[in-house]
Design a protein around this motif. Structure first.
Motif, short mmCIF file in Angstrom:
data_model
loop_
_atom_site.label_atom_id
_atom_site.label_comp_id
_atom_site.label_asym_id
_atom_site.label_seq_id
_atom_site.Cartn_x
_atom_site.Cartn_y
_atom_site.Cartn_z
N GLN A 84 -24.49 28.81 -15.90
CA GLN A 84 -24.69 28.16 -14.61
C GLN A 84 -23.38 27.53 -14.11
OE1 GLN A 84 -27.91 25.64 -15.93
NE2 GLN A 84 -29.42 26.86 -14.80
N GLU A 85 -22.68 26.84 -14.99
CA GLU A 85 -21.43 26.19 -14.61
C GLU A 85 -20.36 27.22 -14.22
OE1 GLU A 85 -17.92 23.53 -16.66
OE2 GLU A 85 -19.97 23.31 -17.43
N SER A 86 -20.21 28.25 -15.02
CA SER A 86 -19.21 29.28 -14.73
C SER A 86 -19.53 30.01 -13.43
CB SER A 86 -19.13 30.27 -15.89
OG SER A 86 -18.13 31.22 -15.66
N MET A 87 -20.79 30.32 -13.21
CA MET A 87 -21.19 31.03 -11.99
C MET A 87 -21.06 30.14 -10.76
SD MET A 87 -24.29 33.38 -13.37
CE MET A 87 -23.98 34.54 -14.70
N ALA A 88 -21.31 28.84 -10.91
CA ALA A 88 -21.09 27.90 -9.80
C ALA A 88 -19.61 27.86 -9.43
CB ALA A 88 -21.60 26.51 -10.16
N ASP A 89 -18.72 27.86 -10.44
CA ASP A 89 -17.28 27.90 -10.18
C ASP A 89 -16.89 29.20 -9.48
OD1 ASP A 89 -16.94 25.40 -11.29
OD2 ASP A 89 -16.14 26.16 -13.20
N CYS A 90 -17.51 30.29 -9.88
CA CYS A 90 -17.28 31.59 -9.25
C CYS A 90 -17.65 31.53 -7.77
CB CYS A 90 -18.10 32.66 -9.97
SG CYS A 90 -18.21 34.27 -9.17
N ALA A 91 -18.82 31.01 -7.48
CA ALA A 91 -19.31 30.93 -6.10
C ALA A 91 -18.45 30.00 -5.25
CB ALA A 91 -20.77 30.48 -6.07
N ALA A 92 -17.87 28.97 -5.87
CA ALA A 92 -17.04 28.02 -5.15
C ALA A 92 -15.67 28.60 -4.81
CB ALA A 92 -16.88 26.74 -5.98
N GLU A 93 -15.34 29.76 -5.40
CA GLU A 93 -14.08 30.46 -5.14
C GLU A 93 -12.88 29.54 -5.30
OE1 GLU A 93 -13.96 33.53 -2.12
OE2 GLU A 93 -16.08 33.13 -1.69
N LYS A 94 -12.83 28.84 -6.44
CA LYS A 94 -11.71 27.94 -6.74
C LYS A 94 -10.46 28.71 -7.15
CE LYS A 94 -14.76 24.22 -8.21
NZ LYS A 94 -15.17 23.35 -9.32
N GLY A 95 -10.64 29.96 -7.54
CA GLY A 95 -9.53 30.80 -7.98
C GLY A 95 -10.08 32.15 -8.37
N PRO A 96 -9.22 33.02 -8.89
CA PRO A 96 -9.71 34.35 -9.25
C PRO A 96 -10.62 34.36 -10.48
CG PRO A 96 -7.39 34.13 -9.81
CD PRO A 96 -7.78 32.89 -9.07
N VAL A 97 -10.56 33.34 -11.31
CA VAL A 97 -11.37 33.26 -12.52
C VAL A 97 -12.14 31.95 -12.49
CG1 VAL A 97 -11.28 33.18 -15.05
CG2 VAL A 97 -9.68 34.65 -13.78
N ASN A 133 -14.76 49.20 -14.04
CA ASN A 133 -13.84 49.63 -12.98
C ASN A 133 -13.93 48.75 -11.75
OD1 ASN A 133 -12.73 51.69 -14.52
ND2 ASN A 133 -14.27 53.16 -13.85
N HIS A 134 -15.14 48.36 -11.39
CA HIS A 134 -15.33 47.47 -10.24
C HIS A 134 -14.65 46.12 -10.50
CE1 HIS A 134 -17.43 45.89 -6.68
NE2 HIS A 134 -17.41 44.77 -7.36
N ALA A 135 -14.86 45.57 -11.68
CA ALA A 135 -14.25 44.27 -12.00
C ALA A 135 -12.73 44.37 -11.96
CB ALA A 135 -14.73 43.79 -13.36
N CYS A 136 -12.17 45.45 -12.49
CA CYS A 136 -10.71 45.62 -12.47
C CYS A 136 -10.19 45.71 -11.04
CB CYS A 136 -10.30 46.85 -13.28
SG CYS A 136 -10.49 46.63 -15.06
N ARG A 137 -10.86 46.49 -10.20
CA ARG A 137 -10.43 46.60 -8.79
C ARG A 137 -10.53 45.25 -8.09
NH1 ARG A 137 -13.38 51.27 -9.12
NH2 ARG A 137 -15.15 50.34 -8.06
N ASP A 138 -11.62 44.55 -8.32
CA ASP A 138 -11.81 43.25 -7.68
C ASP A 138 -10.76 42.25 -8.15
OD1 ASP A 138 -13.35 41.52 -5.92
OD2 ASP A 138 -14.03 40.50 -7.75
N MET A 139 -10.50 42.23 -9.44
CA MET A 139 -9.50 41.30 -9.96
C MET A 139 -8.11 41.65 -9.42
SD MET A 139 -11.30 39.09 -11.49
CE MET A 139 -10.00 38.09 -12.19
N ALA A 140 -7.80 42.92 -9.27
CA ALA A 140 -6.52 43.33 -8.67
C ALA A 140 -6.41 42.80 -7.25
CB ALA A 140 -6.38 44.85 -8.70
N GLU A 141 -7.50 42.89 -6.48
CA GLU A 141 -7.51 42.36 -5.12
C GLU A 141 -7.32 40.85 -5.11
OE1 GLU A 141 -11.04 43.68 -3.12
OE2 GLU A 141 -10.52 45.80 -3.41
N LEU A 142 -7.74 40.19 -6.18
CA LEU A 142 -7.58 38.73 -6.30
C LEU A 142 -6.23 38.34 -6.91
CD1 LEU A 142 -11.20 37.86 -7.50
CD2 LEU A 142 -10.21 37.45 -5.22
#
Length: 167
Positions: free
Chosen positions: A47-60, A113-122
């Motif tokens: 829950q904590e990690s996903m909340a940080d993801c949704a808050a878009e504080k950074g790429p990770v 592959n999707h995660a790698c492409r997304d992380m590259a975009e970030l």
């Protein structure tokens, strides 16, 4: 089956999409429960990690689901460290899981592959992955890097790396 989890379907006619959870915050609680059910990591950690993801504080961190309608077929995350002592090998793909009835249909590869492409975009050019699997991740462009001992593990596991342009 818990009401907090996604429903399973007959996967013969599977037509999946991969969703970035930062773009689907309405799924965070259900996704956290699904990952907790698969891996046994405390629900609160997801829950904590996903909340940080949704808050878009950074790429990770980032979290991804392969879905077909209301059914979750698989998922994975990208976190800073996947419970090992090599803090220099970061960020890490973690919690890779595909429902047993959906395996051997390319879903894990599509998620990776999707995660790698997304992380590259970030702006992230390298990812690491700790696993006990041998030869599985090589199919998707990952290279064995070294052996790394996971927290609380007696035996070391395989650390893989995936790099791409601009990384």
């Amino acid at each position: 089956m818990s009401t907090n989890t996604f429903q399973m379907r007959n996967m013969d006619d599977m037509n999946h999409e991969i969703w970035n959870l930062r773009k689907h915050p309405e799924l965070l609680e259900r996704a956290a429960a699904w990952f907790h059910e698969k891996w046994g990591v405390p629900l609160e950690a997801y829950q904590e990690s996903m909340a940080d993801c949704a808050a878009e504080k950074g790429p990770v961190p980032q979290w991804y689901l392969a879905v077909d309608g209301d059914a979750v077929l698989g998922g994975l995350g990208v976190i800073e460290n996947d419970f090992h002592h090599r803090k220099d090998l970061a960020p890490n793909v973690c919690a890779v899981w595909v429902e047993e009835s959906c395996r051997r249909r390319g879903i894990a590869g599509a998620l990776l592959n999707h995660a790698c492409r997304d992380m590259a975009e970030l702006g992230v050019g390298t990812l690491y992955l700790l696993t006990d699997h041998t030869s599985f991740y090589e199919r998707y462009g990952w290279e064995f890097l070294c052996m790394v001992r996971g927290d609380g593990e007696e035996q070391p596991s395989r650390m893989y790396v995936r790099r791409w342009e601009d990384g």
